[in-house]
Structures are given as C-alpha cells and as structure tokens.
Design a protein around this motif. Structure first.
Motif, PDB file in Angstrom:
ATOM      1  N   PRO B 130       0.821  -1.224   0.000  1.00 31.30           N
ATOM      2  CA  PRO B 130       0.000   0.000   0.000  1.00 31.30           C
ATOM      3  C   PRO B 130       0.851   1.270   0.000  1.00 31.30           C
ATOM      4  CG  PRO B 130      -0.324  -1.261   2.034  1.00 31.30           C
ATOM      5  CD  PRO B 130       0.455  -2.115   1.107  1.00 31.30           C
ATOM      6  N   VAL B 131       1.966   1.247   0.719  1.00 33.30           N
ATOM      7  CA  VAL B 131       2.801   2.455   0.770  1.00 33.30           C
ATOM      8  C   VAL B 131       3.430   2.707  -0.599  1.00 33.30           C
ATOM      9  CG1 VAL B 131       4.910   3.438   1.731  1.00 33.30           C
ATOM     10  CG2 VAL B 131       3.268   2.323   3.225  1.00 33.30           C
ATOM     11  N   ALA B 132       4.040   1.673  -1.185  1.00 34.76           N
ATOM     12  CA  ALA B 132       4.717   1.856  -2.468  1.00 34.76           C
ATOM     13  C   ALA B 132       3.725   2.283  -3.548  1.00 34.76           C
ATOM     14  CB  ALA B 132       5.430   0.567  -2.883  1.00 34.76           C
ATOM     15  N   SER B 133       2.583   1.606  -3.632  1.00 38.42           N
ATOM     16  CA  SER B 133       1.684   1.928  -4.736  1.00 38.42           C
ATOM     17  C   SER B 133       1.039   3.291  -4.546  1.00 38.42           C
ATOM     18  CB  SER B 133       0.631   0.836  -4.935  1.00 38.42           C
ATOM     19  OG  SER B 133      -0.170   0.735  -3.791  1.00 38.42           O
ATOM     20  N   ALA B 134       0.690   3.644  -3.292  1.00 34.53           N
ATOM     21  CA  ALA B 134       0.071   4.956  -3.083  1.00 34.53           C
ATOM     22  C   ALA B 134       1.062   6.078  -3.380  1.00 34.53           C
ATOM     23  CB  ALA B 134      -0.433   5.071  -1.645  1.00 34.53           C
ATOM     24  N   PHE B 135       2.293   5.932  -2.917  1.00 29.96           N
ATOM     25  CA  PHE B 135       3.289   6.994  -3.130  1.00 29.96           C
ATOM     26  C   PHE B 135       3.634   7.099  -4.617  1.00 29.96           C
ATOM     27  CE2 PHE B 135       7.744   8.711  -2.106  1.00 29.96           C
ATOM     28  CZ  PHE B 135       7.258   9.999  -1.959  1.00 29.96           C
ATOM     29  N   LEU B 136       3.776   5.957  -5.270  1.00 31.40           N
ATOM     30  CA  LEU B 136       4.085   5.963  -6.704  1.00 31.40           C
ATOM     31  C   LEU B 136       2.968   6.659  -7.477  1.00 31.40           C
ATOM     32  CD1 LEU B 136       6.032   4.982  -8.886  1.00 31.40           C
ATOM     33  CD2 LEU B 136       4.661   2.912  -9.059  1.00 31.40           C
ATOM     34  N   ASP B 137       1.742   6.321  -7.109  1.00 32.61           N
ATOM     35  CA  ASP B 137       0.595   6.946  -7.749  1.00 32.61           C
ATOM     36  C   ASP B 137       0.655   8.457  -7.565  1.00 32.61           C
ATOM     37  OD1 ASP B 137      -1.594   6.081  -9.245  1.00 32.61           O
ATOM     38  OD2 ASP B 137      -2.952   6.685  -7.647  1.00 32.61           O
ATOM     39  N   GLY B 138       0.937   8.890  -6.335  1.00 30.49           N
ATOM     40  CA  GLY B 138       1.033  10.318  -6.059  1.00 30.49           C
ATOM     41  C   GLY B 138       2.137  10.975  -6.877  1.00 30.49           C
ATOM     42  N   LEU B 139       3.278  10.300  -6.988  1.00 26.67           N
ATOM     43  CA  LEU B 139       4.414  10.872  -7.715  1.00 26.67           C
ATOM     44  C   LEU B 139       4.112  10.988  -9.205  1.00 26.67           C
ATOM     45  CD1 LEU B 139       7.387   9.016  -6.003  1.00 26.67           C
ATOM     46  CD2 LEU B 139       6.962  11.472  -5.973  1.00 26.67           C
ATOM     47  N   ARG B 140       3.276  10.093  -9.699  1.00 27.04           N
ATOM     48  CA  ARG B 140       2.997  10.108 -11.138  1.00 27.04           C
ATOM     49  C   ARG B 140       1.846  11.022 -11.491  1.00 27.04           C
ATOM     50  NH1 ARG B 140       3.678   4.192 -13.544  1.00 27.04           N
ATOM     51  NH2 ARG B 140       3.067   5.394 -15.320  1.00 27.04           N
ATOM     52  N   ARG B 141       1.134  11.521 -10.501  1.00 28.16           N
ATOM     53  CA  ARG B 141      -0.025  12.355 -10.781  1.00 28.16           C
ATOM     54  C   ARG B 141       0.223  13.809 -10.431  1.00 28.16           C
ATOM     55  NH1 ARG B 141      -5.167   9.285 -10.939  1.00 28.16           N
ATOM     56  NH2 ARG B 141      -4.513   7.129 -10.879  1.00 28.16           N
ATOM     57  N   THR B 142       1.436  14.272 -10.568  1.00 29.51           N
ATOM     58  CA  THR B 142       1.706  15.678 -10.285  1.00 29.51           C
ATOM     59  C   THR B 142       0.907  16.548 -11.261  1.00 29.51           C
ATOM     60  OG1 THR B 142       3.933  14.919  -9.861  1.00 29.51           O
ATOM     61  CG2 THR B 142       3.571  17.281  -9.819  1.00 29.51           C
ATOM     62  N   PRO B 167       6.682  16.686  -2.590  1.00 26.78           N
ATOM     63  CA  PRO B 167       5.659  17.295  -1.734  1.00 26.78           C
ATOM     64  C   PRO B 167       4.250  17.065  -2.268  1.00 26.78           C
ATOM     65  CG  PRO B 167       7.328  18.919  -2.384  1.00 26.78           C
ATOM     66  CD  PRO B 167       7.725  17.641  -3.005  1.00 26.78           C
ATOM     67  N   ALA B 168       4.112  17.098  -3.607  1.00 25.20           N
ATOM     68  CA  ALA B 168       2.776  16.920  -4.175  1.00 25.20           C
ATOM     69  C   ALA B 168       2.255  15.510  -3.915  1.00 25.20           C
ATOM     70  CB  ALA B 168       2.812  17.195  -5.680  1.00 25.20           C
ATOM     71  N   ALA B 169       3.161  14.546  -3.715  1.00 29.28           N
ATOM     72  CA  ALA B 169       2.739  13.153  -3.520  1.00 29.28           C
ATOM     73  C   ALA B 169       2.509  12.824  -2.044  1.00 29.28           C
ATOM     74  CB  ALA B 169       3.781  12.209  -4.111  1.00 29.28           C
ATOM     75  N   LEU B 170       2.827  13.755  -1.154  1.00 21.70           N
ATOM     76  CA  LEU B 170       2.687  13.454   0.277  1.00 21.70           C
ATOM     77  C   LEU B 170       1.253  13.103   0.702  1.00 21.70           C
ATOM     78  CD1 LEU B 170       5.191  15.859   2.067  1.00 21.70           C
ATOM     79  CD2 LEU B 170       5.405  13.425   1.595  1.00 21.70           C
ATOM     80  N   PRO B 171       0.235  13.785   0.185  1.00 19.01           N
ATOM     81  CA  PRO B 171      -1.120  13.365   0.581  1.00 19.01           C
ATOM     82  C   PRO B 171      -1.408  11.920   0.176  1.00 19.01           C
ATOM     83  CG  PRO B 171      -1.193  15.547  -0.385  1.00 19.01           C
ATOM     84  CD  PRO B 171       0.210  15.032  -0.589  1.00 19.01           C
ATOM     85  N   ALA B 172      -0.949  11.514  -1.000  1.00 22.30           N
ATOM     86  CA  ALA B 172      -1.154  10.125  -1.429  1.00 22.30           C
ATOM     87  C   ALA B 172      -0.382   9.174  -0.516  1.00 22.30           C
ATOM     88  CB  ALA B 172      -0.696   9.958  -2.877  1.00 22.30           C
ATOM     89  N   LEU B 173       0.849   9.553  -0.163  1.00 23.92           N
ATOM     90  CA  LEU B 173       1.640   8.724   0.747  1.00 23.92           C
ATOM     91  C   LEU B 173       0.921   8.594   2.086  1.00 23.92           C
ATOM     92  CD1 LEU B 173       4.244   7.220   1.549  1.00 23.92           C
ATOM     93  CD2 LEU B 173       5.219   9.416   2.199  1.00 23.92           C
ATOM     94  N   ALA B 174       0.330   9.688   2.542  1.00 27.15           N
ATOM     95  CA  ALA B 174      -0.379   9.656   3.826  1.00 27.15           C
ATOM     96  C   ALA B 174      -1.541   8.667   3.770  1.00 27.15           C
ATOM     97  CB  ALA B 174      -0.872  11.064   4.178  1.00 27.15           C
ATOM     98  N   SER B 175      -2.296   8.657   2.657  1.00 28.17           N
ATOM     99  CA  SER B 175      -3.400   7.685   2.572  1.00 28.17           C
ATOM    100  C   SER B 175      -2.853   6.272   2.565  1.00 28.17           C
ATOM    101  CB  SER B 175      -4.244   7.874   1.313  1.00 28.17           C
ATOM    102  OG  SER B 175      -4.230   9.167   0.874  1.00 28.17           O
ATOM    103  N   GLY B 176      -1.761   6.050   1.838  1.00 32.94           N
ATOM    104  CA  GLY B 176      -1.158   4.720   1.807  1.00 32.94           C
ATOM    105  C   GLY B 176      -0.722   4.274   3.189  1.00 32.94           C
TER     106      GLY B 176
END
Lengths: 272, 253
Positions: B130-142, B167-176
């Motif tokens: 969950p952490v890897a996929s959520a953060f990756l998703d966040g990083l790719r959706r800038t 920084p833009a991916a931090l909210p996604a990382l937080a959900s993960g």
C-alpha cells in the motif's frame, strides 16, 4: 513612462540579458490540429518589444496553444511553430508564464511560492527571499508572506502568481487568461496592478474578455474562424491601463465584439 | 477536543455494553464468550504474561511499519526516477500484489525462523505494497501545470522531483500509510500463528487450545487497543505532515 518596479534586477542572467532587456518575439508558421481538424495553419504573430499584445478569441480557437507554443510547452505532432527573437538569440529561459489556472503550490507559503524559481535552480535563497518579500509587498501582500494559497482569496492568489512571474525577471511574460476566475472589480484592480508592474516588458495577454484586452493591450488581435486567422490589430489610444469607461475603449469594444462574433466588419456594408 | 474525547468515550462504552449484552444473550457461557468484566479481570491477573507477549508483537508491528514504509517510499522513488527500473519492475510489482501474502507466512517462518525476523518480514511485506503503490501513484499524478511552471523556470529533473513532485505526492503517501497502519497488526499476528514462541498471536493460539477464552480475549483487546492507538498516532502525524490538504478541501467544499 518609467517602470514602477522598485525591485532591482538580479540573477546570473540579468547582466547578459541587460542590453536586450526588452526583446521582441515573432511567432511564425504556427499550425495546430486536433483529430484531423485544422485549427490554424501558417499563422504569424509579432510581439513588439516592451509592448503588451492582447490576443482575444472564442474558446477552443487555439489561443492558449499559441501562447504555449511561444512558451515552448507544446510538444508533439499536433502543434508546431517557429519562434524567433529580434536579437537573434533563442527565447528559451527568457520567458515567465502566468497560467490560466492558479498554479501555486498548495503546501508552500506565499513567499516560498514566489521564490520557487530560485529554489528550483539552486540559487542562493537569502537574496531570493528578500526580493520575493519586496515583490509581495509591491502586490499588496507584504503581511501575508507565510500564508498558504488555501488560506488566500482568489484575487490574492493571482497576485502571488503575478509576483512570482515578476520574480523570474524575464523580458517576456506570457499570461493565459490570468484573471478569468476573478470577480469584476478584483479583475479591474489586478489589471491596474499588472499594467503598472509589467510596463516596459514584452507581454502576451491571452484573454476572452474584450475589456481586459482593450485596457491592457497596446495592440489587440482577434483570433477567429476555422482555420483561425488573425485580424489586423486594433490599437487603442493612450497608455495602459486605460479607464474602463474611456469612450475610445467602449467604441473599440463594439468593434471587438463584431470581430469575435464573426460578423463581416468590412466597410460599405448594407445600410439601413 | 473535549467533545472528541467525549464521543470516543461514549463509543467505547457503547461497544462494551453491546459486548455484555451479547454475553447475556449467549447464556453467559464463559467458554464461548467471556464478559467484558471477566476479560478485564483476567487481563489484570495475567498482566505480566500478557505484557511480555504484547511487547513482542508491538515491536514486530512497529519494526514492520518502519521497514515497510522505508522500502515502499524508496521503491516508489526509484520507479519514478529511472525509466528502465520502471519498465522492468513495474510489472513485477503489479503481479506480486496478486500473491496472497498470508500464503507466504509458512515459507517466511521456514526461512527466517520462529523468532522476530519472520514476523517483521511478514508485517513489512503487508505494509510495503500500500505504501509503495500509493506513493508511486502520487508521484505520477503531479499537476501538469506545476511541472510546466518548473520547466519554464529552467528547473532540473531532481530539483523538480524534490521541490514539486515529492511534496505533491505526500497526501497520497499519507493515505497509503493509513491503510498500511490498519493492516500492519494482521501481518505480525498471522506470522505468530504460523510459528512462534512469543507474541500476542502465539498467546491467543495457546489460550484457545486450552479453552482459556478469557485470556484469548484479553490478548485480543490488547492488540486492538494498540492497533487503534497506532492508527491515531499515524493519522495525527500525517495531518501535521500535509496541513495544506484540509485547507484545499475546505476551499473546494
């Protein structure tokens, strides 16, 4: 007319760019097509040095793409153009871009947003912060340096974006419907501020608001038709920002509306 | 804040009342469902035993959370930074998500032994995805607009990654991380069930086999309390990490 800016230019490219601080830009042979539809082809647009060129047009006519072509942001087969500067050097690195949508970083305070370019290029942050603070004071946000965009009003956010564009200290500024999301009075105030702060720079203002174009533009082009063509520019008299109730502005507004709606504006039409 | 504490208190009291009601309706059969009072009494009497096992499980969960998060964040950064890594590892990551991690538990115990390592590995695996996929998703959706600004500002790739994309991916990382925190205890306990010599999962299994249902419930309660506390701590930390998220939501709403 002297520039109202109280902030000294700064940065490694300031010296190099100084002789040609104002630079004229010419876009030629611009073409755009989407899904087999030719939106324009062989279009040319000149941005005279130190002047504001306003570009009006109905939505979907491709005026934002024209701006993005100059900014070097359109990549791909669907759009192409030749961009030349009147000093013979490339335009790359001499452009600041004020986007249509509010593009501030939501996690950063106003000051950090304005100083973003310096941070991204790894420039020393001490002088950058001082300059950013001075610019924010100039746009009337000197007391909101740490405020994050989410806590600012729409007008304040666009003022931060304007300060950020000025912070870049580039001779060419491209503005894509910068104030379209604001209410009428806020928009008028921001237009005044913009005219004051951007005086002496080469500006392209893309807008769908005829009044905005006529208040700020030294030359006002209307892009319309399919494939779209550019009319000979209108040149409102006097220096920007012109009064919204200026009779000349109001008269030209009627002409702009005629051009936008695509009516034949050639003289000698049918009389009543 | 006081109102929030009050609400939580009422909720807990309500759940305990329901538990007791279920106990009464079930005919007060202690060997099937002990009462809350009895569970508490057992917990107090066996506190030494329980606490010793609880510390083992808590340690496994925390270590797993730390390792899984670190590995997940590092993988997401590697995947987004190097195109060849992405091309080769992305399919592996996606396919490996389909493997039921619990099925690996016996293998992990076989390879890593009955001690701490196999449980930490289990928790790490569960937290990693969950952490890897959520953060990756966040990083790719800038937001492309921010990337364009960075380009016009002549930013390099790394500066853009560091100052905009991360920084833009931090909210996604937080959900993960919130999801990971919720499932983290499962990994440790499943690992203990498969083979161990200590921990709350081990204790529950043995208490169950000896019909000490009250002890089993006491262990379960300790696990649940820790899981809830951990979730609250992680959630509060994430809120502090991405304070702008609520502002933006408030603005949009």
């Amino acid at each position: 007319m002297s520039s109202a800016s109280v902030v000294p230019p700064h940065g490694p490219d300031a010296a190099a760019a100084d002789p040609g601080r104002t630079v004229g830009v010419r876009l030629s042979d611009a073409a755009l097509q989407y899904g087999g539809v030719r939106l324009f082809d062989g279009l040319a647009l000149t941005l005279p040095a130190g002047r504001t060129t306003a570009l009006l047009g109905p939505s979907g006519v491709g005026k934002s793409t024209l701006l993005r072509l100059i900014a070097g942001l359109e990549a791909g087969d669907h759009a192409r153009a030749t961009v030349t500067c009147d000093d013979g050097r490339p335009l790359t690195g001499r452009v600041a871009y004020l986007a249509q949508r509010d593009s501030l970083l939501p996690w950063a305070g106003a000051l950090d947003n304005v100083a973003l370019g310096a941070r991204l290029r790894g420039e020393p942050m001490g002088p950058a912060r001082a300059r950013a603070a001075a610019l924010l004071a100039e746009v009337g946000l000197g007391d909101r340096l740490t405020a994050r965009p989410g806590t600012l009003s729409g007008g304040m956010r666009q003022r931060v974006a304007l300060a950020r564009a000025l912070m870049e200290d580039r001779p060419v500024i491209l503005m894509d419907e910068p104030f379209s999301a604001l209410d009428f009075l806020t928009r008028l105030r921001l237009q005044d501020l913009t005219a004051r702060l951007l005086a002496g720079r080469t500006v392209l203002l893309v807008t769908h608001d005829p009044l905005e174009a006529l208040r700020l533009g030294d030359a006002v082009h209307v892009l319309h038709g399919r494939p779209a063509t550019l009319d000979a520019p209108l040149t409102p008299p006097g220096a920007p920002p012109r009064e919204a109730v200026d009779p000349a502005v109001l008269a030209l507004q009627a002409e702009v509306l005629r051009r936008l709606t695509g009516e034949d504006h050639a003289g000698g039409g049918g009389a009543p | 804040m006081m109102a929030r504490v009050g609400r939580i208190g009422v909720t807990v009291a309500g759940l305990l009342a329901l538990w007791h009601l279920a106990y009464v309706l079930n005919g007060r059969r202690d060997y099937l469902l002990p009462s809350p009072a009895q569970t508490l009494e057992t917990a107090w009497r066996r506190l030494d035993t329980l606490w010793g096992h609880a510390l083992v499980t808590y340690g496994e969960i925390l270590l797993g959370l730390a390792l899984g998060t670190a590995l997940g964040v590092a993988s997401a950064l590697a995947l987004v930074s190097w195109a060849p890594v992405r091309r080769w590892l992305m399919p592996v990551l996606v396919v490996s998500q389909a493997v039921p991690v619990f099925a690996l538990a016996p293998l992990l115990v076989l390879w890593l032994g009955y001690g701490l390592a196999s449980k930490v590995a289990m928790a790490t695996l569960i937290i990693y995805f969950p952490v890897a996929s959520a953060f990756l998703d966040g990083l790719r959706r800038t937001d492309p607009l921010w990337l364009e600004q960075a380009r016009v500002m002549n930013a390099g790739r790394w500066a853009t990654l560091r100052h905009i994309r991360i920084p833009a991916a931090l909210p996604a990382l937080a959900s993960g991380l919130r999801v990971a925190t919720a499932v983290a205890p499962i990994g440790a306990v499943v690992g203990e069930w498969v083979g161990s010599s200590a921990g709350l999962g081990y204790l529950m299994l043995h208490a169950n086999a000896r019909m000490q249902i009250d002890l089993m419930f006491a262990a379960l309660a300790l696990l649940a309390v820790f899981a809830v506390l951990l979730y609250f701590v992680v959630d509060a930390t994430m809120r502090r990490l991405v304070p702008w998220q609520r502002e933006t939501e408030a603005h949009d709403g």
